[in-house]
Motif scaffolding. Structure first.
Motif, PDB file in Angstrom:
ATOM      1  N   VAL A   9      49.496  -8.611 101.142  1.00  0.00           N
ATOM      2  CA  VAL A   9      50.191  -7.991 100.160  1.00  0.00           C
ATOM      3  C   VAL A   9      49.426  -8.073  98.839  1.00  0.00           C
ATOM      4  CG1 VAL A   9      52.319  -7.608  98.937  1.00  0.00           C
ATOM      5  CG2 VAL A   9      52.404  -8.071 101.452  1.00  0.00           C
ATOM      6  N   ALA A  10      48.568  -9.357  98.634  1.00  0.00           N
ATOM      7  CA  ALA A  10      48.042  -9.500  97.225  1.00  0.00           C
ATOM      8  C   ALA A  10      46.684  -8.899  97.243  1.00  0.00           C
ATOM      9  CB  ALA A  10      47.995 -11.267  96.900  1.00  0.00           C
ATOM     10  N   ASP A  11      46.182  -8.462  98.079  1.00  0.00           N
ATOM     11  CA  ASP A  11      44.814  -8.027  98.526  1.00  0.00           C
ATOM     12  C   ASP A  11      44.555  -6.505  97.514  1.00  0.00           C
ATOM     13  OD1 ASP A  11      43.674 -10.435  99.409  1.00  0.00           O
ATOM     14  OD2 ASP A  11      43.826  -9.377 101.513  1.00  0.00           O
ATOM     15  N   LEU A  12      43.448  -6.399  97.166  1.00  0.00           N
ATOM     16  CA  LEU A  12      43.383  -4.934  96.797  1.00  0.00           C
ATOM     17  C   LEU A  12      42.346  -4.274  97.933  1.00  0.00           C
ATOM     18  CD1 LEU A  12      42.371  -5.448  92.881  1.00  0.00           C
ATOM     19  CD2 LEU A  12      44.367  -3.981  93.838  1.00  0.00           C
ATOM     20  N   GLY A  13      42.380  -2.958  98.224  1.00  0.00           N
ATOM     21  CA  GLY A  13      41.701  -2.624  99.352  1.00  0.00           C
ATOM     22  C   GLY A  13      41.332  -1.040  99.170  1.00  0.00           C
ATOM     23  N   ALA A  14      40.543  -0.613  99.898  1.00  0.00           N
ATOM     24  CA  ALA A  14      40.611   0.890 100.245  1.00  0.00           C
ATOM     25  C   ALA A  14      40.347   1.113 101.726  1.00  0.00           C
ATOM     26  CB  ALA A  14      39.100   1.372  99.788  1.00  0.00           C
ATOM     27  N   ALA A  15      40.873   2.362 102.001  1.00  0.00           N
ATOM     28  CA  ALA A  15      40.688   2.903 103.058  1.00  0.00           C
ATOM     29  C   ALA A  15      39.868   4.127 103.133  1.00  0.00           C
ATOM     30  CB  ALA A  15      42.299   3.382 103.645  1.00  0.00           C
ATOM     31  N   VAL A  16      39.023   3.877 104.088  1.00  0.00           N
ATOM     32  CA  VAL A  16      37.829   5.194 104.396  1.00  0.00           C
ATOM     33  C   VAL A  16      38.087   5.658 105.693  1.00  0.00           C
ATOM     34  CG1 VAL A  16      35.313   5.588 104.258  1.00  0.00           C
ATOM     35  CG2 VAL A  16      36.342   3.874 102.853  1.00  0.00           C
ATOM     36  N   GLU A  17      37.990   7.104 105.703  1.00  0.00           N
ATOM     37  CA  GLU A  17      38.345   7.878 106.926  1.00  0.00           C
ATOM     38  C   GLU A  17      37.288   8.996 106.979  1.00  0.00           C
ATOM     39  OE1 GLU A  17      42.324   9.295 107.454  1.00  0.00           O
ATOM     40  OE2 GLU A  17      43.225   7.250 107.396  1.00  0.00           O
ATOM     41  N   PHE A  18      36.574   9.004 107.914  1.00  0.00           N
ATOM     42  CA  PHE A  18      35.601  10.228 108.179  1.00  0.00           C
ATOM     43  C   PHE A  18      36.069  11.242 109.049  1.00  0.00           C
ATOM     44  CE2 PHE A  18      33.211   6.194 107.073  1.00  0.00           C
ATOM     45  CZ  PHE A  18      32.172   6.870 106.458  1.00  0.00           C
ATOM     46  N   THR A  19      35.776  12.359 108.829  1.00  0.00           N
ATOM     47  CA  THR A  19      36.301  13.565 109.530  1.00  0.00           C
ATOM     48  C   THR A  19      35.259  14.249 110.314  1.00  0.00           C
ATOM     49  OG1 THR A  19      36.416  15.146 107.809  1.00  0.00           O
ATOM     50  CG2 THR A  19      38.231  14.078 107.858  1.00  0.00           C
ATOM     51  N   LYS A  20      34.177  14.173 110.205  1.00  0.00           N
ATOM     52  CA  LYS A  20      32.944  14.472 110.812  1.00  0.00           C
ATOM     53  C   LYS A  20      32.207  13.487 111.257  1.00  0.00           C
ATOM     54  CE  LYS A  20      32.800  18.829 108.440  1.00  0.00           C
ATOM     55  NZ  LYS A  20      32.154  19.813 107.515  1.00  0.00           N
ATOM     56  N   SER A  21      31.588  13.516 112.348  1.00  0.00           N
ATOM     57  CA  SER A  21      30.508  12.604 112.912  1.00  0.00           C
ATOM     58  C   SER A  21      29.197  12.710 112.197  1.00  0.00           C
ATOM     59  CB  SER A  21      30.314  12.668 114.395  1.00  0.00           C
ATOM     60  OG  SER A  21      29.624  13.884 114.629  1.00  0.00           O
ATOM     61  N   LYS A  22      28.333  11.318 111.809  1.00  0.00           N
ATOM     62  CA  LYS A  22      26.994  11.431 111.287  1.00  0.00           C
ATOM     63  C   LYS A  22      27.452  11.654 109.686  1.00  0.00           C
ATOM     64  CE  LYS A  22      24.590  12.972 115.325  1.00  0.00           C
ATOM     65  NZ  LYS A  22      23.740  13.466 115.956  1.00  0.00           N
ATOM     66  N   SER A  23      28.694  11.330 109.147  1.00  0.00           N
ATOM     67  CA  SER A  23      29.051  11.407 107.722  1.00  0.00           C
ATOM     68  C   SER A  23      28.643  10.122 107.165  1.00  0.00           C
ATOM     69  CB  SER A  23      30.307  11.770 107.523  1.00  0.00           C
ATOM     70  OG  SER A  23      30.630  13.059 108.056  1.00  0.00           O
ATOM     71  N   ALA A  24      28.326   9.866 106.000  1.00  0.00           N
ATOM     72  CA  ALA A  24      28.135   8.718 105.461  1.00  0.00           C
ATOM     73  C   ALA A  24      28.802   8.511 103.933  1.00  0.00           C
ATOM     74  CB  ALA A  24      26.599   8.656 105.132  1.00  0.00           C
ATOM     75  N   LEU A  25      29.272   7.154 103.671  1.00  0.00           N
ATOM     76  CA  LEU A  25      29.508   6.817 102.416  1.00  0.00           C
ATOM     77  C   LEU A  25      28.517   5.600 101.907  1.00  0.00           C
ATOM     78  CD1 LEU A  25      31.646   6.769  99.916  1.00  0.00           C
ATOM     79  CD2 LEU A  25      32.718   4.914 101.132  1.00  0.00           C
ATOM     80  N   VAL A  26      27.706   5.963 100.890  1.00  0.00           N
ATOM     81  CA  VAL A  26      26.865   5.058 100.212  1.00  0.00           C
ATOM     82  C   VAL A  26      27.257   4.872  98.814  1.00  0.00           C
ATOM     83  CG1 VAL A  26      24.469   4.806  99.926  1.00  0.00           C
ATOM     84  CG2 VAL A  26      25.227   5.961 101.990  1.00  0.00           C
ATOM     85  N   VAL A  27      27.453   3.782  98.490  1.00  0.00           N
ATOM     86  CA  VAL A  27      27.687   3.502  96.878  1.00  0.00           C
ATOM     87  C   VAL A  27      26.875   2.274  96.637  1.00  0.00           C
ATOM     88  CG1 VAL A  27      29.382   2.805  95.340  1.00  0.00           C
ATOM     89  CG2 VAL A  27      30.034   4.187  97.565  1.00  0.00           C
ATOM     90  N   PHE A  28      26.071   2.555  95.584  1.00  0.00           N
ATOM     91  CA  PHE A  28      25.352   1.203  94.858  1.00  0.00           C
ATOM     92  C   PHE A  28      25.762   1.095  93.503  1.00  0.00           C
ATOM     93  CE2 PHE A  28      22.463   2.766  98.536  1.00  0.00           C
ATOM     94  CZ  PHE A  28      22.344   1.578  98.990  1.00  0.00           C
ATOM     95  N   THR A  29      25.855  -0.100  93.066  1.00  0.00           N
ATOM     96  CA  THR A  29      25.915  -0.344  91.524  1.00  0.00           C
ATOM     97  C   THR A  29      24.561  -1.055  91.032  1.00  0.00           C
ATOM     98  OG1 THR A  29      27.088  -2.385  91.834  1.00  0.00           O
ATOM     99  CG2 THR A  29      28.367  -0.533  91.689  1.00  0.00           C
ATOM    100  N   GLY A  30      24.405  -0.798  89.764  1.00  0.00           N
ATOM    101  CA  GLY A  30      23.308  -1.677  88.946  1.00  0.00           C
ATOM    102  C   GLY A  30      21.965  -1.577  89.547  1.00  0.00           C
ATOM    103  N   MET A  31      21.727  -0.226  89.700  1.00  0.00           N
ATOM    104  CA  MET A  31      20.479   0.386  90.194  1.00  0.00           C
ATOM    105  C   MET A  31      19.556   0.372  89.100  1.00  0.00           C
ATOM    106  SD  MET A  31      21.469   3.353  92.704  1.00  0.00           S
ATOM    107  CE  MET A  31      19.920   3.265  93.713  1.00  0.00           C
ATOM    108  N   VAL A  32      18.178  -0.013  89.446  1.00  0.00           N
ATOM    109  CA  VAL A  32      17.081  -0.354  88.744  1.00  0.00           C
ATOM    110  C   VAL A  32      15.778   0.142  89.423  1.00  0.00           C
ATOM    111  CG1 VAL A  32      15.410  -1.806  87.090  1.00  0.00           C
ATOM    112  CG2 VAL A  32      18.072  -2.128  87.443  1.00  0.00           C
ATOM    113  N   GLU A  33      14.924   0.841  88.804  1.00  0.00           N
ATOM    114  CA  GLU A  33      13.713   1.364  89.592  1.00  0.00           C
ATOM    115  C   GLU A  33      12.311   0.868  88.758  1.00  0.00           C
ATOM    116  OE1 GLU A  33      11.100   5.116  90.673  1.00  0.00           O
ATOM    117  OE2 GLU A  33      13.048   5.617  89.579  1.00  0.00           O
ATOM    118  N   SER A  34      11.522   0.339  89.540  1.00  0.00           N
ATOM    119  CA  SER A  34      10.439  -0.090  89.006  1.00  0.00           C
ATOM    120  C   SER A  34       9.031   0.154  89.921  1.00  0.00           C
ATOM    121  CB  SER A  34      10.207  -1.635  88.691  1.00  0.00           C
ATOM    122  OG  SER A  34      10.653  -2.377  90.086  1.00  0.00           O
ATOM    123  N   GLY A  35       8.110   0.561  89.226  1.00  0.00           N
ATOM    124  CA  GLY A  35       6.751   1.081  90.156  1.00  0.00           C
ATOM    125  C   GLY A  35       5.844   0.508  89.489  1.00  0.00           C
ATOM    126  N   VAL A  36       4.579   0.824  90.277  1.00  0.00           N
ATOM    127  CA  VAL A  36       3.305   0.671  89.803  1.00  0.00           C
ATOM    128  C   VAL A  36       2.735   1.834  88.840  1.00  0.00           C
ATOM    129  CG1 VAL A  36       0.845   0.917  90.918  1.00  0.00           C
ATOM    130  CG2 VAL A  36       2.469  -0.209  91.932  1.00  0.00           C
TER     131      VAL A  36
END
Length: 188
Positions: A9-36
């Protein structure tokens, strides 16, 4: 809390449901790009490194994207689902999509083909090598040194270095994931 099977009861949560196969949920935070920054210099260095051994398997990473945290789920079936527990600040009333990446843990999963959550990750990077046709032409023109052609090292022909410095795109090519060491097409 309706519909959640794994949260207290005290937890925070999320329910994720997919209605199609080969679907994706991708979430990133704090993204930084570096390179040559110096692609011509990198191309010339790969030419130098490959000159003595004629090793065409040398690779270089030119760009890296890092993330502070991330969550990835892909569905293997059209009715895939997951329940996540989220770390949230005290008194937080609403959750956003970015909260799924920041400290989420997957409590229950059904029908997912991939699932991952964690911190300090490198989700994207770019790998290059000497172009196979360019390397083949250089090898045909200059060939590996034969025994008896001199005791000392033979310097890289200036024309090869000039080409790398003038047009690194003519010398370097991207390497797809299937050609990188450690690639597993099964995803395991």
């Amino acid at each position: 809390m309706d519909g959640f099977a794994s949260l207290a009861v005290a937890d925070l949560g999320a329910a994720v449901e997919f209605t199609k196969s080969k679907s994706a949920l991708v979430v990133f935070t704090g993204m930084v790009e570096s390179g040559v920054a110096n692609h011509p210099g990198l191309a010339a260095e790969l030419v130098r490194q490959s000159w003595d051994t004629w090793d065409d398997s040398l690779l270089a990473v030119t760009q890296v994207v890092t993330a502070r945290s991330g969550t990835l789920m892909t569905s293997g079936a059209s009715s895939a689902s997951a329940e996540l527990r989220l770390q949230a600040g005290a008194g937080q009333a609403q959750l956003g999509l970015a909260d799924l990446a920041a400290g989420a843990s997957i409590l229950r999963a059904q029908g997912l083909s991939e699932q991952w959550t964690g911190g300090e990750c490198t989700p994207f990077f770019r790998v290059v090598r000497l172009r196979k046709p360019w390397f083949g032409a250089a090898k045909a023109d200059y060939g590996p040194r034969q025994p008896g052609r001199g005791a000392g090292p033979v310097p890289v022909p200036p024309v090869l270095l000039e080409e790398a410095l003038d047009d690194p795109g003519a010398v370097l090519e991207e390497v797809g994931p299937e050609e990188q060491p450690g690639f597993d097409p099964s995803g395991e």
